[in-house]
Design a protein around this motif. Structure first.
Motif, mmCIF file in Angstrom:
data_model
loop_
_atom_site.group_PDB
_atom_site.id
_atom_site.type_symbol
_atom_site.label_atom_id
_atom_site.label_comp_id
_atom_site.label_asym_id
_atom_site.label_seq_id
_atom_site.Cartn_x
_atom_site.Cartn_y
_atom_site.Cartn_z
ATOM 1 N N SER A 270 0.856 -1.187 0.000
ATOM 2 C CA SER A 270 0.000 0.000 0.000
ATOM 3 C C SER A 270 0.881 1.223 0.000
ATOM 4 C CB SER A 270 -0.837 0.062 1.272
ATOM 5 O OG SER A 270 -2.058 -0.573 1.096
ATOM 6 N N PHE A 271 0.445 2.245 -0.716
ATOM 7 C CA PHE A 271 1.297 3.421 -0.886
ATOM 8 C C PHE A 271 0.455 4.666 -0.693
ATOM 9 C CE2 PHE A 271 3.871 6.562 -2.948
ATOM 10 C CZ PHE A 271 5.176 6.070 -3.010
ATOM 11 N N ASP A 291 -7.714 -2.396 -13.893
ATOM 12 C CA ASP A 291 -6.965 -3.331 -13.049
ATOM 13 C C ASP A 291 -5.460 -3.322 -13.293
ATOM 14 O OD1 ASP A 291 -9.220 -4.288 -11.630
ATOM 15 O OD2 ASP A 291 -9.777 -5.487 -13.376
ATOM 16 N N GLN A 292 -4.935 -2.139 -13.544
ATOM 17 C CA GLN A 292 -3.485 -2.054 -13.752
ATOM 18 C C GLN A 292 -2.728 -1.601 -12.509
ATOM 19 O OE1 GLN A 292 -2.119 -0.647 -17.800
ATOM 20 N NE2 GLN A 292 -4.239 0.036 -17.861
ATOM 21 N N LEU A 293 -3.475 -1.263 -11.447
ATOM 22 C CA LEU A 293 -2.790 -0.922 -10.194
ATOM 23 C C LEU A 293 -2.550 -2.216 -9.441
ATOM 24 C CD1 LEU A 293 -4.468 2.338 -8.844
ATOM 25 C CD2 LEU A 293 -2.151 2.055 -9.726
ATOM 26 N N ARG A 294 -1.295 -2.520 -9.193
ATOM 27 C CA ARG A 294 -0.954 -3.800 -8.568
ATOM 28 C C ARG A 294 -0.802 -3.682 -7.063
ATOM 29 N NH1 ARG A 294 4.185 -5.490 -11.184
ATOM 30 N NH2 ARG A 294 3.760 -7.488 -10.190
ATOM 31 N N LEU A 295 -0.946 -2.470 -6.538
ATOM 32 C CA LEU A 295 -0.969 -2.287 -5.091
ATOM 33 C C LEU A 295 -2.032 -1.244 -4.763
ATOM 34 C CD1 LEU A 295 0.672 0.507 -5.225
ATOM 35 C CD2 LEU A 295 2.667 -0.863 -4.753
ATOM 36 N N ASN A 296 -2.284 -1.028 -3.469
ATOM 37 C CA ASN A 296 -3.283 -0.046 -3.068
ATOM 38 C C ASN A 296 -2.646 1.329 -3.066
ATOM 39 O OD1 ASN A 296 -5.350 -2.059 -1.998
ATOM 40 N ND2 ASN A 296 -3.471 -2.605 -0.911
ATOM 41 N N LEU A 297 -3.312 2.252 -3.719
ATOM 42 C CA LEU A 297 -2.765 3.605 -3.792
ATOM 43 C C LEU A 297 -3.774 4.582 -3.203
ATOM 44 C CD1 LEU A 297 -0.435 5.356 -4.948
ATOM 45 C CD2 LEU A 297 -1.741 5.502 -7.054
ATOM 46 N N ASN A 321 -8.602 0.010 -6.063
ATOM 47 C CA ASN A 321 -7.278 0.107 -5.447
ATOM 48 C C ASN A 321 -6.789 1.540 -5.397
ATOM 49 O OD1 ASN A 321 -6.959 -2.560 -4.875
ATOM 50 N ND2 ASN A 321 -5.786 -3.037 -6.723
ATOM 51 N N PHE A 322 -7.660 2.474 -5.745
ATOM 52 C CA PHE A 322 -7.228 3.875 -5.779
ATOM 53 C C PHE A 322 -8.197 4.764 -5.012
ATOM 54 C CE2 PHE A 322 -7.543 8.077 -7.914
ATOM 55 C CZ PHE A 322 -6.340 8.569 -7.461
#
Ligand SMILES: [Zn+2]
Length: 572
Positions: A270-271, A291-297, A321-322
């Motif tokens: 997560s960032f 679905d191109q975010l591979r982590l939580n932003l 995720n955003f």
């Protein structure tokens, strides 16, 4: 027969029970692990030699944790032939790190441009820039960041105010404008070509809140601090604007991909981004929807008051995720570049109290905007004066009983009387463990021993006074590596052994991990989904080669990330 009968019964039972409750079936079983879940582990002595709460967990559809425990037989009805099995080989498993304050696209571009975080001296940097110039078309800007004069192995022999002079760099890069940002982000170095394009000369006055460094004869040396950086960055931005929108977006995207890769490799799932523009919010939404975010932003919107006022449609935004649900502003600069706004003058710069980069009235207006739109307010404040003014503004608009979770980004140097206000007001201290040890080489010079001891990176005092601390690295100011920042948080020692900074203000191991997981998720109103490994939580976890709760201090820095999982799927 007697043995066979119950077994077939059991199989029958599994089939019958499994069918109607497919949502309960485990996609992944993690076993033979030493799991720290991030929530209180009943009956586990955290100071014990081998610290973990559980040895196994199962993860179901949608990437959520189903159960955590020690007895996998209890889950026999949920585990079947389709369940993937991950043998952790006795390694330490914990929630993925939540980076609490860094710059996602900045990290991306730092990975694609010159990076001087590990450069040993100015000569090395000049050589790197000269080499880059050879492969860069004439007239194109060369950009880099991460230099820090106080971290070099030798001071430069041709310097003004501790900084090198641009002459050698300019001689080797006559056809290219060069912009090299300081590691702190609060200063930059420009060569002669860049200053020529920017129209900077000895006649250029210092702008409000900034300084153009000059030699004895009054000529600019190439160093621009705080708001004076705009003189050069405006020209650089003008050049960026000459690129097509497509190529700008393409470059941004390549940076984002590089940043994601780097984070996942280092166990960050997560960032929290400390400064996103409207345009980027749109681009991130696109990435999230496809679905191109591979982590939580989770990002803080950062614009001037005028740019935000009347343009807040669609915010706050909560995607998959955003998330964009916060506003960032700042009151001062950084300590290294004398930009931190202090109550009393700098110990090594008498008569100077630093820079107030944004008027308090403006921050006040932005606070009202945040409240009106139900967004968290995040104010960058490093010096004790900046922190005090921020707390005063926040106290006007939020009551302690409101669950507002407004944050002070860095909260670095605090007047002793302001420390309890964080806990009392429910203001989150968003701090960076690594900044403490990174700054240890000069912080005491800037502040003097008394202020450094009582109020510099005062984690112990804040925690004891009931404050929530969120950890991070401020990447690309520092490497995004959470292990290095965790080591700093629990030891206050530099990894190179050059200094220890008032170790009595250290966090405990559990506090250090909490500041990087559950507390960081709390700092973004995401603790119901992220930051711990409890049933129904998103299965973001990492496997590490050392047990961060019990390994020796000296072993922490050797910790390797063996695997990173986001929502139960292997991401590294
Ligand atoms: Zn920052």
């Amino acid at each position: 027969m007697r043995l066979f009968f119950p077994l077939s019964c059991l199989l029958l039972l599994c089939a019958c029970e499994g069918e109607p409750e497919t949502g309960n079936q485990a996609d992944l079983l993690v076993f033979n692990a030493k799991i720290w879940t991030g929530v209180d582990c009943p009956g586990v002595e955290i100071a014990a030699a081998e610290d973990y709460c559980a040895t196994a967990m199962i993860i179901g559809q949608g990437g959520r944790v189903l159960s955590v425990g020690n007895d996998t037989t209890a889950w026999s009805s949920q585990i079947d032939k389709n369940t993937e099995r991950l043998n952790a080989d006795g390694q330490f498993v914990m929630p993925g790190f939540v980076e609490g304050h860094a710059h996602f696209s900045g990290l991306g571009s730092s990975l694609r441009n010159l990076n001087f975080l590990r450069s040993k001296n100015w000569d090395e940097i000049v050589a790197m820039v000269a080499e880059r110039a050879e492969d860069t078309p004439e007239g194109d800007w060369i950009s880099g960041r991460g230099w820090h004069q106080e971290k070099w192995d030798k001071p430069h022999d041709h310097s003004v105010g501790g900084y090198p002079i641009h002459d050698e760099l300019s001689r080797l890069t006559q056809e290219h404008p060069v912009i090299l940002r300081h590691a702190s982000g609060h200063g930059l170095f420009a060569n002669a070509k860049a200053m020529e394009i920017a129209g900077v000369s000895r006649e250029t006055p210092d702008p409000r809140g900034g300084r153009v460094l000059r030699d004895a004869s009054g000529d600019p040396t190439g160093v621009f601090e705080e708001r004076a950086m705009d003189l050069i960055t405006d020209s650089y931005q003008n050049w960026i604007q000459t690129m097509t929108p497509e190529s700008r977006k393409e470059e941004w995207l390549l940076g984002i991909e590089a940043a994601q890769e780097e984070c996942l490799r280092k166990g960050v799932t997560s960032f929290q981004d400390a400064g996103t523009k409207f345009r980027e919010v749109d681009w991130y939404k696109e990435l999230d929807e496809t679905d191109q975010l591979r982590l939580n932003l989770w990002v803080m919107l950062r614009h001037s008051y005028e740019e935000m006022e009347g343009n807040m449609d669609g915010l706050p935004h909560y995607g998959k995720n955003f998330t964009c649900a916060a506003i960032k502003t700042e009151l001062d600069g950084a300590l290294g570049s004398y930009g931190a706004w202090l109550i009393e003058p700098y110990f090594d710069n008498p008569g100077f109290v630093g820079q107030n980069t944004t008027l308090v009235e403006t921050v006040d207006s932005i606070a009202q905007l945040a409240k009106k739109h139900n967004m968290q307010l995040c104010v960058h404040a490093i010096g004790d004066k900046a922190n005090q003014e921020t707390l005063n503004v926040m106290a006007k608009y939020v009551k302690p009983e409101d669950d507002h979770r407004w944050r002070i980004e860095h909260s670095q140097h605090l007047a002793v009387e302001d420390i309890p206000r964080f806990g009392e007001m429910g203001v989150i201290a968003s701090m960076q463990g690594i900044h403490c040890t990174s700054d240890a080489l000069f912080a005491e010079n800037r502040l003097g021993t008394e202020r450094a001891a009582s109020g510099a990176y005062p984690w112990r005092s804040l925690l004891d006074a009931g404050a929530v601390i969120v950890n991070g690295t401020d990447a690309p100011v520092e490497d995004v590596d959470p292990i290095e920042s965790f080591y700093a948080s629990v030891t206050r020692k530099r990894a190179d052994g050059k200094a220890t900074f008032f170790p009595e203000q250290s966090m405990t191991r559990v506090e250090g991990l909490h500041s990087y997981t559950g507390a960081a998720a709390y700092g973004a109103f995401q603790e119901d989904r992220l930051g711990t490994l409890a049933p129904m939580m998103q299965a973001d976890f990492i496997l590490l080669s050392k047990n961060l709760l019990s390994c020796q201090d000296e072993e922490i820095m050797d910790t390797e990330v063996l695997g990173t999982y986001v929502a139960g799927k292997k991401a590294f």
